[in-house]
Design a protein around this motif. Structure first.
Motif, PDB file in Angstrom:
ATOM      1  N   ASP A  29      -2.097   6.223  -0.992  1.00 58.28           N
ATOM      2  CA  ASP A  29      -3.345   5.468  -0.856  1.00 58.28           C
ATOM      3  C   ASP A  29      -3.847   5.498   0.586  1.00 58.28           C
ATOM      4  OD1 ASP A  29      -3.291   4.840  -3.544  1.00 58.28           O
ATOM      5  OD2 ASP A  29      -2.426   2.845  -3.237  1.00 58.28           O
ATOM      6  N   PHE A  30      -2.929   5.311   1.539  1.00 65.03           N
ATOM      7  CA  PHE A  30      -3.326   5.348   2.950  1.00 65.03           C
ATOM      8  C   PHE A  30      -3.847   6.738   3.304  1.00 65.03           C
ATOM      9  CE2 PHE A  30      -2.421   6.457   7.346  1.00 65.03           C
ATOM     10  CZ  PHE A  30      -3.183   5.507   7.997  1.00 65.03           C
ATOM     11  N   GLU A  31      -3.131   7.786   2.906  1.00 62.07           N
ATOM     12  CA  GLU A  31      -3.544   9.149   3.239  1.00 62.07           C
ATOM     13  C   GLU A  31      -4.905   9.487   2.628  1.00 62.07           C
ATOM     14  OE1 GLU A  31      -0.261  11.633   2.062  1.00 62.07           O
ATOM     15  OE2 GLU A  31       1.045  10.745   3.585  1.00 62.07           O
ATOM     16  N   ARG A  32      -5.126   9.047   1.405  1.00 66.72           N
ATOM     17  CA  ARG A  32      -6.416   9.298   0.756  1.00 66.72           C
ATOM     18  C   ARG A  32      -7.541   8.585   1.519  1.00 66.72           C
ATOM     19  NH1 ARG A  32      -4.586   9.650  -3.849  1.00 66.72           N
ATOM     20  NH2 ARG A  32      -4.123   7.470  -4.200  1.00 66.72           N
ATOM     21  N   ALA A  33      -7.303   7.352   1.938  1.00 68.65           N
ATOM     22  CA  ALA A  33      -8.323   6.580   2.651  1.00 68.65           C
ATOM     23  C   ALA A  33      -8.574   7.140   4.055  1.00 68.65           C
ATOM     24  CB  ALA A  33      -7.900   5.117   2.733  1.00 68.65           C
ATOM     25  N   ILE A  34      -7.509   7.490   4.776  1.00 68.11           N
ATOM     26  CA  ILE A  34      -7.682   7.943   6.161  1.00 68.11           C
ATOM     27  C   ILE A  34      -8.325   9.324   6.206  1.00 68.11           C
ATOM     28  CG2 ILE A  34      -5.408   9.022   6.586  1.00 68.11           C
ATOM     29  CD1 ILE A  34      -7.200   6.635   8.993  1.00 68.11           C
ATOM     30  N   VAL A  41       0.849  -1.183   0.000  1.00 67.32           N
ATOM     31  CA  VAL A  41       0.000   0.000   0.000  1.00 67.32           C
ATOM     32  C   VAL A  41       0.893   1.245   0.000  1.00 67.32           C
ATOM     33  CG1 VAL A  41      -0.232   0.126   2.513  1.00 67.32           C
ATOM     34  CG2 VAL A  41      -2.003   1.113   1.082  1.00 67.32           C
ATOM     35  N   ALA A 100     -10.559  10.383   4.301  1.00 68.01           N
ATOM     36  CA  ALA A 100     -11.974  10.257   3.944  1.00 68.01           C
ATOM     37  C   ALA A 100     -12.843   9.917   5.160  1.00 68.01           C
ATOM     38  CB  ALA A 100     -12.150   9.184   2.870  1.00 68.01           C
ATOM     39  N   ILE A 101     -12.224   9.611   6.289  1.00 69.33           N
ATOM     40  CA  ILE A 101     -12.968   9.286   7.509  1.00 69.33           C
ATOM     41  C   ILE A 101     -13.240  10.599   8.243  1.00 69.33           C
ATOM     42  CG2 ILE A 101     -12.911   8.058   9.718  1.00 69.33           C
ATOM     43  CD1 ILE A 101     -10.949   6.068   8.369  1.00 69.33           C
ATOM     44  N   THR A 109      -9.680  -1.360   9.312  1.00 69.13           N
ATOM     45  CA  THR A 109     -10.005  -2.075   8.067  1.00 69.13           C
ATOM     46  C   THR A 109      -9.254  -1.520   6.854  1.00 69.13           C
ATOM     47  OG1 THR A 109     -11.900  -0.644   7.620  1.00 69.13           O
ATOM     48  CG2 THR A 109     -12.314  -2.665   8.893  1.00 69.13           C
ATOM     49  N   LEU A 110      -8.530  -0.422   7.038  1.00 68.31           N
ATOM     50  CA  LEU A 110      -7.795   0.149   5.910  1.00 68.31           C
ATOM     51  C   LEU A 110      -6.628  -0.748   5.530  1.00 68.31           C
ATOM     52  CD1 LEU A 110      -7.675   3.925   6.894  1.00 68.31           C
ATOM     53  CD2 LEU A 110      -9.220   2.799   5.295  1.00 68.31           C
ATOM     54  N   ARG A 168     -13.530   1.445  10.712  1.00 68.37           N
ATOM     55  CA  ARG A 168     -12.982   2.357   9.707  1.00 68.37           C
ATOM     56  C   ARG A 168     -11.460   2.320   9.646  1.00 68.37           C
ATOM     57  NH1 ARG A 168     -17.010   7.537   9.832  1.00 68.37           N
ATOM     58  NH2 ARG A 168     -18.850   6.376   9.192  1.00 68.37           N
TER      59      ARG A 168
END
Length: 154
Positions: free
Chosen positions: A87-92, A83, A94-95, A132-133, A129
């Motif tokens: 990708d991690f920054e974009r997903a985190i 990962v 979004a929370i 699960t990333l 949330r």
């Protein structure tokens, strides 16, 4: 290419006043600092154009809005090759409960500030949330007990 703007003592006084209360009008700032309203306005505009003013924000009282718990999470990514940091920054980010995301050097890869209504709500955010990333390895939580706001030096 022009040299970067170095704020003088008057600029620093304006910045301190705006840090304390950014809603003050330029006439009020001028009266407080012994300057004319146009002089204050020109200096603020110059500081803004130089990128010294990074934006304007509204501080909300999270507790009054029903968010009684703040937790700082240290997140260590587990599968570095699988990962990407982007990708991690974009997903985190979004929370919605995650208020800040800081990429840090040290024991953890990221430091997060998470708000929740209560501990049960935080557990839900953590389990459903954050954990699960993809790529999340080790996580350490520190619950905020109290916070003192100290203005940083200029």
């Amino acid at each position: 290419m022009s040299a970067p703007l170095l704020p003088d003592e008057t600029d620093l006084a304006i910045l301190r006043a705006l840090q304390a209360d950014a809603t003050r009008s330029t006439p009020a700032l001028g009266r407080e600092l012994g300057l004319s309203q146009p002089a204050v306005w020109r200096r603020i505009r110059r500081l803004d154009e130089a990128g010294i003013l990074a934006g304007r924000k509204l501080d909300l009282d999270l507790e009054a809005l029903g968010f009684g718990v703040t937790v700082f999470l240290g997140v260590k990514l587990g599968a570095r090759g699988r990962v990407s940091l982007d990708d991690f920054e974009r997903a985190i980010t979004a929370i919605p409960e995650v208020q800040t995301v800081e990429h840090v050097l040290g024991l953890y890869d990221y430091r997060l500030r998470v708000v929740a209504r209560d501990l049960a709500d935080f557990e839900r955010v953590l389990r459903r949330r954050v954990l699960t990333l993809p790529g999340v390895g080790n996580v350490e939580a520190n619950v905020l007990l109290s916070e003192e706001r100290l203005a940083g030096p200029l």
